[in-house]
Design a protein around this motif. Structure first.
Motif, PDB file in Angstrom:
ATOM      1  N   ARG A  13      10.662   3.179   0.606  1.00 31.78           N
ATOM      2  CA  ARG A  13      10.724   3.648   1.990  1.00 31.78           C
ATOM      3  C   ARG A  13       9.480   3.252   2.779  1.00 31.78           C
ATOM      4  N   SER A  14       8.306   3.471   2.205  1.00 32.51           N
ATOM      5  CA  SER A  14       7.070   3.271   2.965  1.00 32.51           C
ATOM      6  C   SER A  14       6.637   1.810   3.045  1.00 32.51           C
ATOM      7  N   ARG A  15       7.100   0.994   2.103  1.00 32.55           N
ATOM      8  CA  ARG A  15       6.721  -0.418   2.101  1.00 32.55           C
ATOM      9  C   ARG A  15       7.909  -1.350   2.324  1.00 32.55           C
ATOM     10  N   GLU A  16       9.054  -0.779   2.650  1.00 32.42           N
ATOM     11  CA  GLU A  16      10.237  -1.509   3.112  1.00 32.42           C
ATOM     12  C   GLU A  16      10.710  -2.587   2.138  1.00 32.42           C
ATOM     13  N   ARG A  43       3.400  -7.810  -2.742  1.00 33.34           N
ATOM     14  CA  ARG A  43       4.665  -7.112  -2.925  1.00 33.34           C
ATOM     15  C   ARG A  43       4.880  -6.736  -4.396  1.00 33.34           C
ATOM     16  N   PHE A  69       2.055  -4.902   2.507  1.00 36.78           N
ATOM     17  CA  PHE A  69       3.138  -4.645   3.444  1.00 36.78           C
ATOM     18  C   PHE A  69       3.957  -5.919   3.677  1.00 36.78           C
ATOM     19  N   THR A  87      -1.364  -8.479   7.722  1.00 35.65           N
ATOM     20  CA  THR A  87      -0.589  -8.666   6.498  1.00 35.65           C
ATOM     21  C   THR A  87      -1.487  -9.153   5.366  1.00 35.65           C
ATOM     22  N   TRP A 106       4.496   3.929  12.568  1.00 37.77           N
ATOM     23  CA  TRP A 106       3.941   2.704  11.988  1.00 37.77           C
ATOM     24  C   TRP A 106       3.090   1.927  12.977  1.00 37.77           C
ATOM     25  N   SER A 111       7.341  -8.708   8.010  1.00 35.89           N
ATOM     26  CA  SER A 111       8.212  -8.251   9.088  1.00 35.89           C
ATOM     27  C   SER A 111       7.886  -6.822   9.505  1.00 35.89           C
ATOM     28  N   HIS A 112       7.435  -6.015   8.558  1.00 39.62           N
ATOM     29  CA  HIS A 112       7.051  -4.629   8.847  1.00 39.62           C
ATOM     30  C   HIS A 112       5.846  -4.607   9.793  1.00 39.62           C
ATOM     31  N   ARG A 140       6.495  -5.884  13.516  1.00 38.98           N
ATOM     32  CA  ARG A 140       7.148  -5.004  14.488  1.00 38.98           C
ATOM     33  C   ARG A 140       6.130  -4.161  15.251  1.00 38.98           C
TER      34      ARG A 140
END
Length: 295
Positions: free
Chosen positions: A195-198, A176, A67, A61, A41, A70-71, A74
């Motif tokens: 999974r890919s977008r948490e 989202r 996304f 973002t 990522w 928070s993703h 990081r």
């Protein structure tokens, strides 16, 4: 010039895989890792955001749109402590060419023709309200034909992506919520998006609740007729906004573009790096057809 927006959608299905190989090819992960970036990522966010400069999480973002903050946080701005945007740009282009070469996309008349036509479109496509497209268009054009094909494809996919974000915002769909709507419309499996977008269950259900309040989701969690119509409206609007990118190409140019680009896309897909389910919702059902279908 009268063209159906379907032309824009069919072209997207052809040039997007040429660009998307960047995210899935082992050559890309290796090159970005060697540049200093750490983990999938960080490589993704750094490589795609690099045309914007050493930006932080809020900018990415906002521009990438779907996304979780928070993703992104990081990976950015920490990525720029390991390597620079210039390092990311160099790694993503050279690795993209290597991956395309491995798939059989090499210098030749068809590659040069497709690259030149896509480049002509990208050079004159509407710039207004399209920040990620603008940042990529400001980069130097590569001379090597396969690199030129990849760069032009990248510009046009970000031009369309910016238009899609504008369409979602104008229709009151947040970053989202749009992922959840995409999954409920069977464009991509829920598991892949989660999974890919948490997403956790709570955020997913909050998005479903907002879509339900608008009449787009029923009590069973499925799209209503209004939901399906709304989703189609979003896709159709994106196609209409993207069609003007090809105004500089006449009908003969478009026929040549479909004829030369479609086999290249088939080769990329056959390479097996790009999964069948991606957030881009690519369609592969007519990649055996290299006719432009302009009449």
């Amino acid at each position: 010039m009268s063209r159906t927006p379907t032309v824009a959608r069919r072209l997207f299905d052809r040039f997007e895989p040429v660009h998307a190989l960047t995210y899935f090819a082992p050559e890309s992960r290796e090159a970005l890792g060697q540049a200093g970036f750490r983990g999938f990522w960080m490589c993704y966010f750094a490589a795609r955001a690099a045309p914007l400069g050493a930006v932080g999480a809020d900018v990415v973002t906002a521009v990438f749109f779907n996304f979780a903050p928070s993703h992104v946080a990081r990976a950015l701005p920490a990525a720029w402590e390991f390597a620079s945007p210039a390092d990311a740009l160099g790694a993503r282009e050279t690795s993209a060419v290597a991956a395309l070469n491995r798939c059989g996309v090499v210098d030749g008349p068809d590659v040069r023709s497709a690259a030149d036509l896509l480049a002509a479109a990208a050079a004159t496509a509407p710039l207004d309200g399209r920040p990620l497209f603008a940042a990529n268009r400001a980069l130097p054009w590569p001379d090597e034909p396969v690199a030129r094909l990849w760069h032009a494809s990248t510009l046009l996919r970000e031009q369309r992506g910016d238009a899609h974000v504008a369409t979602l915002v104008a229709n009151g769909v947040g970053g989202r919520d749009c992922n959840v709507l995409h999954a409920l419309a069977d464009r991509v499996p829920r598991e892949f998006i989660v999974r890919s977008r948490e997403y956790d269950d709570q955020e997913w259900q909050s998005c479903v609740a907002r879509l339900t309040d608008r009449g787009f989701v029923d009590a069973r969690g499925a799209l209503t007729d209004s939901g399906h119509a709304f989703k189609q409206h979003l896709e159709d609007t994106t196609d209409r906004l993207s069609l003007s990118a090809f105004d500089t190409l006449d009908d003969d140019d478009l026929r040549v573009l479909f004829r030369t680009l479609t086999p290249l896309t088939r080769a990329v897909v056959a390479g097996g790096d790009i999964p069948s389910a991606t957030p881009m919702g690519l369609r592969r059902d007519d990649l055996d057809d290299d006719d432009a279908h302009l009449s």
